[in-house]
Design an enzyme around this catalytic site. Sequence first.
Site, PDB file in Angstrom:
ATOM      1  N   ARG A  64       0.654  -1.063  -0.009  1.00 43.73           N
ATOM      2  CA  ARG A  64      -0.141   0.161  -0.105  1.00 43.73           C
ATOM      3  C   ARG A  64       0.818   1.411   0.072  1.00 43.73           C
ATOM      4  O   ARG A  64       0.708   1.964   1.065  1.00 43.73           O
ATOM      5  CB  ARG A  64      -1.259  -0.173   0.843  1.00 43.73           C
ATOM      6  CG  ARG A  64      -1.812  -1.343   1.159  1.00 43.73           C
ATOM      7  CD  ARG A  64      -3.117  -1.293   2.034  1.00 43.73           C
ATOM      8  NE  ARG A  64      -3.907  -0.576   1.870  1.00 43.73           N
ATOM      9  CZ  ARG A  64      -5.151  -0.366   2.308  1.00 43.73           C
ATOM     10  NH1 ARG A  64      -5.205  -0.865   3.533  1.00 43.73           N
ATOM     11  NH2 ARG A  64      -6.146   0.614   2.001  1.00 43.73           N
ATOM     12  N   ASP A  66     -13.322  -5.035  -1.633  1.00 45.06           N
ATOM     13  CA  ASP A  66     -13.817  -5.016   0.003  1.00 45.06           C
ATOM     14  C   ASP A  66     -15.020  -5.867   0.120  1.00 45.06           C
ATOM     15  O   ASP A  66     -15.278  -6.061   1.302  1.00 45.06           O
ATOM     16  CB  ASP A  66     -14.185  -3.624   0.542  1.00 45.06           C
ATOM     17  CG  ASP A  66     -13.088  -2.683   0.654  1.00 45.06           C
ATOM     18  OD1 ASP A  66     -13.355  -1.628   0.965  1.00 45.06           O
ATOM     19  OD2 ASP A  66     -11.780  -3.152   0.664  1.00 45.06           O
TER      20      ASP A  66
HETATM   21  C1  EPZ Z   1      -9.449   2.780  -0.098  1.00 41.95           C
HETATM   22  O1  EPZ Z   1      -8.050   2.329   0.174  1.00 41.95           O
HETATM   23  C2  EPZ Z   1     -10.027   1.952   1.379  1.00 41.95           C
HETATM   24  N1  EPZ Z   1      -9.933   2.639   2.486  1.00 41.95           N
HETATM   25  C3  EPZ Z   1      -9.995   0.401   1.169  1.00 41.95           C
HETATM   26  O2  EPZ Z   1     -10.788  -0.171   2.159  1.00 41.95           O
HETATM   27  C4  EPZ Z   1     -10.355  -0.187  -0.176  1.00 41.95           C
HETATM   28  O3  EPZ Z   1     -10.208  -1.662  -0.230  1.00 41.95           O
HETATM   29  C5  EPZ Z   1      -9.579   0.626  -1.446  1.00 41.95           C
HETATM   30  O4  EPZ Z   1      -9.976   1.909  -1.276  1.00 41.95           O
HETATM   31  C6  EPZ Z   1      -9.973   0.033  -2.700  1.00 41.95           C
HETATM   32  O5  EPZ Z   1     -11.073   0.253  -3.018  1.00 41.95           O
HETATM   33  C7  EPZ Z   1     -10.445   3.741   2.775  1.00 41.95           C
HETATM   34  O6  EPZ Z   1     -11.123   4.650   1.940  1.00 41.95           O
HETATM   35  C8  EPZ Z   1     -10.015   4.238   4.097  1.00 41.95           C
HETATM   36  P1  EPZ Z   1      -6.319   2.310  -3.162  1.00 41.95           P
HETATM   37  P2  EPZ Z   1      -7.022   3.133  -0.583  1.00 41.95           P
HETATM   38  O7  EPZ Z   1      -5.189   3.651  -2.938  1.00 41.95           O
HETATM   39  O8  EPZ Z   1      -7.309   4.391  -1.052  1.00 41.95           O
HETATM   40  C9  EPZ Z   1      -2.046   0.931  -4.779  1.00 41.95           C
HETATM   41  C10 EPZ Z   1     -11.481  -1.462   3.775  1.00 41.95           C
HETATM   42  O9  EPZ Z   1     -11.779  -2.701   4.080  1.00 41.95           O
HETATM   43  N2  EPZ Z   1      -1.611   2.511  -4.574  1.00 41.95           N
HETATM   44  O10 EPZ Z   1      -7.339   2.625  -4.034  1.00 41.95           O
HETATM   45  O11 EPZ Z   1      -5.724   3.313   0.243  1.00 41.95           O
HETATM   46  C11 EPZ Z   1      -2.444   0.304  -3.712  1.00 41.95           C
HETATM   47  O12 EPZ Z   1      -1.208  -0.527  -3.062  1.00 41.95           O
HETATM   48  C12 EPZ Z   1     -10.225  -0.763   3.229  1.00 41.95           C
HETATM   49  O13 EPZ Z   1     -12.466  -0.623   4.335  1.00 41.95           O
HETATM   50  C13 EPZ Z   1      -0.311   2.601  -5.223  1.00 41.95           C
HETATM   51  O14 EPZ Z   1       0.521   1.821  -5.593  1.00 41.95           O
HETATM   52  O15 EPZ Z   1      -6.724   2.252  -1.782  1.00 41.95           O
HETATM   53  C14 EPZ Z   1      -3.398  -0.871  -4.075  1.00 41.95           C
HETATM   54  O16 EPZ Z   1      -2.698  -1.851  -4.692  1.00 41.95           O
HETATM   55  C15 EPZ Z   1      -9.308  -1.699   2.941  1.00 41.95           C
HETATM   56  N3  EPZ Z   1       0.271   3.813  -4.721  1.00 41.95           N
HETATM   57  C16 EPZ Z   1      -4.134   0.024  -5.236  1.00 41.95           C
HETATM   58  O17 EPZ Z   1      -3.403   1.130  -5.439  1.00 41.95           O
HETATM   59  C17 EPZ Z   1      -0.460   4.798  -4.066  1.00 41.95           C
HETATM   60  O18 EPZ Z   1      -0.129   6.119  -3.981  1.00 41.95           O
HETATM   61  C18 EPZ Z   1      -5.650   0.613  -4.873  1.00 41.95           C
HETATM   62  O19 EPZ Z   1      -5.467   1.185  -3.660  1.00 41.95           O
HETATM   63  C19 EPZ Z   1      -1.782   4.439  -3.745  1.00 41.95           C
HETATM   64  C20 EPZ Z   1      -2.296   3.233  -4.216  1.00 41.95           C
END
Ligand code: EPZ
Length: 419
Positions: free
Chosen positions: A125, A307
């Site tokens: 993440r 999720d």
């Molecule tokens: C949000 O997390 C939610 N959390 C997560 O819910 C949810 O699973 C996720 O979105 C995807 O829908 C909140 O809103 C608090 P992403 P977020 O950035 O925003 C990669 C739950 O169970 N990435 O959309 O952190 C990342 O590693 C939680 O309620 C990068 O590489 O998720 C992932 O593989 C768990 N670089 C993908 O993108 C970055 O700078 C999507 O992550 C950001 C993300």
Amino acid sequence: MDRIVVVGSGSPLTGEVRVSGSKNSTLALMAAALLGDGETIIHNAPRVRDVSTMIQILQSLGAQAGWIEGESNSLSIDTRGVNQFEAPYDLVRQMRASFLVLGPLLARYGRARVSEPGGCAIGVRPIDQHLKAFEQLGAELSLDHGYVEAHGKLSGTSFSFDMVTVNGTQNAMMAAVLTPGETIMENCAREPEVMELAAMLKKMGADIRGDGTQHIVIRGVEKLKSVEFQVSGDRIEAGTLIAAGMITKGDVRVTGIDPALLGSTLEKMREAGAIFDIEKDNVRVRIGTPTVGVSVATAPYPGFPTDMQAQLMAVMTLATGSSVIVENVFENRFMHVPEMQRMGADISVKGRSAHVRGVEKLLGAEVMATDLRASASLIVAGLAAEGETTVNRVYHIDRGYERIEEKLQNLGAVIRREG
Ligand code: EPZ
């Protein structure tokens, strides 16, 4: 209380249950309160651990933040007292979404020092996309002993995210709304939680267009006023409760939710055999034919939500036939699999794909919760298993589900907290 015991009574869940407000929406709206000039009131906020952590983060910045006496799900956040701009490691490590305060602090006060959130059970993440957005807006960034330091005067710009990120899109929006000029953001997340944040920011006076699409255009304004806002129902909690209704072959009406936010979830469950009666703010689920295995791949909204992956898998373990579940969003989100295997599930994982073969029955067992949605999926599985299932480390579930055992008890589940 560290564990939840579920007794698979074999009887279907029946009745009506109201979901709490969206945890993920609430966290972003609480961070956005930092952009307002006074007291923000957020109604229908869920009383879950992540919200308590965000209250502590806001308090540590000098804001007045807390639950409103006598209104069990309303928060008050007054930012007039904000006098320091550092979100400490011991709070940020408890909840990655704390990183969402960086954008508003940078936009309003021109400076922020926020501990890098680090990874979690479901993946590394990274936050590189958040940092890319701040840099494109003109912030000076440095990494200092595990903290991200950001400062500087921002100006409108254009950039594209390298991949779809929900919190990255939200952080960038909050940094841009007070930034002079026009900011064009491409490849944005389209999740309802992004749209809900945009709705509150617009109510505060922000000029945002394209929210809910991959192309968002923001024109900076001088200042934003604090407002009252009502959080919408939690679409993932709704999906989880519907999965509980499905796996017990029950008849459950989930209220307080806009079914339009559940599009791909309901579509997949319908394919598996669920029958839905859909009204404006509720969904009733029953099971017609026996549940059949379906295949699904998680994807950013409007795709099937990551999720909901573990909860659907729980239902598939008892379906007729096979299903293939592909987890495309996070690199390590199958930790519920070994726990379900302990209950007799027939699942084999290869890379990002889990192949589930339906079995006749699951047997209750001692299992371990590893993350928020995995713990919910083990409770869902326990509802239909023969005998008792004890889900340990249940603090995971308390991060994102308000009074889950009470809600399930009201539907006829035999479930209790222990320890
Ligand atoms: C949000 O997390 C939610 N959390 C997560 O819910 C949810 O699973 C996720 O979105 C995807 O829908 C909140 O809103 C608090 P992403 P977020 O950035 O925003 C990669 C739950 O169970 N990435 O959309 O952190 C990342 O590693 C939680 O309620 C990068 O590489 O998720 C992932 O593989 C768990 N670089 C993908 O993108 C970055 O700078 C999507 O992550 C950001 C993300």
